[in-house]
Design an enzyme around this catalytic site. Structure first.
Site, PDB file in Angstrom:
ATOM      1  N   LYS A  58       0.852  -1.188   0.000  1.00 58.55           N
ATOM      2  CA  LYS A  58       0.000   0.000   0.000  1.00 58.55           C
ATOM      3  C   LYS A  58       0.892   1.245   0.000  1.00 58.55           C
ATOM      4  O   LYS A  58       1.769   1.396   0.853  1.00 58.55           O
ATOM      5  CB  LYS A  58      -0.897   0.011   1.237  1.00 58.55           C
ATOM      6  CG  LYS A  58      -1.945  -1.094   1.224  1.00 58.55           C
ATOM      7  CD  LYS A  58      -2.723  -1.136   2.510  1.00 58.55           C
ATOM      8  CE  LYS A  58      -3.608   0.074   2.674  1.00 58.55           C
ATOM      9  NZ  LYS A  58      -4.312   0.030   3.991  1.00 58.55           N
TER      10      LYS A  58
HETATM   11  C1  E4P Z   1      -7.296   0.192   4.847  1.00 53.58           C
HETATM   12  O1  E4P Z   1      -6.560  -0.561   5.484  1.00 53.58           O
HETATM   13  C2  E4P Z   1      -7.469   1.610   5.241  1.00 53.58           C
HETATM   14  O2  E4P Z   1      -6.238   2.121   5.605  1.00 53.58           O
HETATM   15  C3  E4P Z   1      -8.459   1.701   6.381  1.00 53.58           C
HETATM   16  O3  E4P Z   1      -9.667   1.085   5.994  1.00 53.58           O
HETATM   17  C4  E4P Z   1      -8.700   3.125   6.828  1.00 53.58           C
HETATM   18  O4  E4P Z   1      -9.718   3.098   7.775  1.00 53.58           O
HETATM   19  P1  E4P Z   1     -10.023   4.294   8.791  1.00 53.58           P
HETATM   20  O5  E4P Z   1     -10.487   5.462   8.006  1.00 53.58           O
HETATM   21  O6  E4P Z   1     -11.088   3.748   9.689  1.00 53.58           O
HETATM   22  O7  E4P Z   1      -8.748   4.584   9.535  1.00 53.58           O
END
Ligand code: E4P
Length: 230
Positions: A86
């Site tokens: 990512k």
């Molecule tokens: C995926 O892993 C994203 O980083 C995650 O869903 C972000 O979620 P949040 O907005 O609840 O931190």
């Protein structure tokens, strides 16, 4: 739409990976920080639980182009095939995505908050883009609309990049993106549980049990079949 689990909690991963139809795990620095301890061992444990055939998405912590390249290669070296790196949708991130995708690495461009970011990520060769649905909704913006617009852009372009929608706080958000062309959604343990829960399911089952016991007593159908077979 495929479902992925958005947690680094080993107990939850063990449970949902065994019993629910999830196709992988996503993490980010915040998710990993909640577990603490030896983060490299944690990531290796997650891979061991889900096996080598499911997707594991791990986010870089470096922010400079060269360092992102080094970190991404180290992540894949550590966690093996079906690991998606990512990389946030920044200038350095897109440059790194273009380089790494050309090498054949699976990249999930993350922290996507607009269709324009998603389009650039896709053209750079990202395997996935991860739009943050709830973070947009919390700003009175249209998170589901953002996913729908990305789906439309990708459909027109005929791109292979898939949408891995992320950042969900409600079941409704998950269902809403499922109807606008989203390929996958990564969902935390709480929302995953809520997707199945319904009070009327519970009262229906209680009603079935009451009617059954009134007619046939306390024995279950299994027990009655076993008695009949003796
Ligand atoms: C995926 O892993 C994203 O980083 C995650 O869903 C972000 O979620 P949040 O907005 O609840 O931190």
């Amino acid at each position: 739409m495929r479902l992925i689990l958005d947690t680094a909690n080993l107990k939850d991963i063990e449970y949902f990976n065994t019993h629910y139809p999830i196709e992988g795990v996503t993490t980010n620095p915040t998710i990993l920080s909640k577990e603490g301890g030896d983060v490299v061992a944690l990531l290796k444990n997650i891979r061991a639980i889900i096996g080598e055939d499911k997707e594991l998405h791990v986010q870089v912590t470096e922010t400079q182009y060269e360092k992102i390249l080094m970190e991404a290669r180290a992540i894949v070296g550590l966690l093996g095939k079906n690991t998606f790196v990512k990389i946030p949708a920044t200038d350095a991130g897109i440059r790194a995505t273009k380089t790494l995708a050309a090498e054949g690495m699976g990249i999930t461009v993350t922290a996507v908050l607009s269709p324009a970011q998603a389009m650039i990520a896709s053209l750079a060769g990202a395997s996935y883009v991860a739009p943050y649905v709830s973070r947009l909704e919390n700003l009175c913006d249209d998170g589901v609309g953002c996913v729908a617009a990305i789906a439309e852009v990708f459909a027109y372009a005929g791109t292979k990049t898939q949408i891995l929608a992320a950042s969900f706080k409600t079941v409704k958000e998950v269902l809403d993106v499922a109807t606008v062309g989203c390929h996958a959604a990564t969902v935390g343990s709480d929302v995953m549980k809520k997707m199945l829960a319904h009070s009327t399911t519970d009262t229906s089952i209680a009603g079935f049990r009451k009617d059954w016991e009134r007619a046939f007593g306390r024995n279950t159908l299994l027990e009655l079949i076993q008695v009949d077979a003796r």
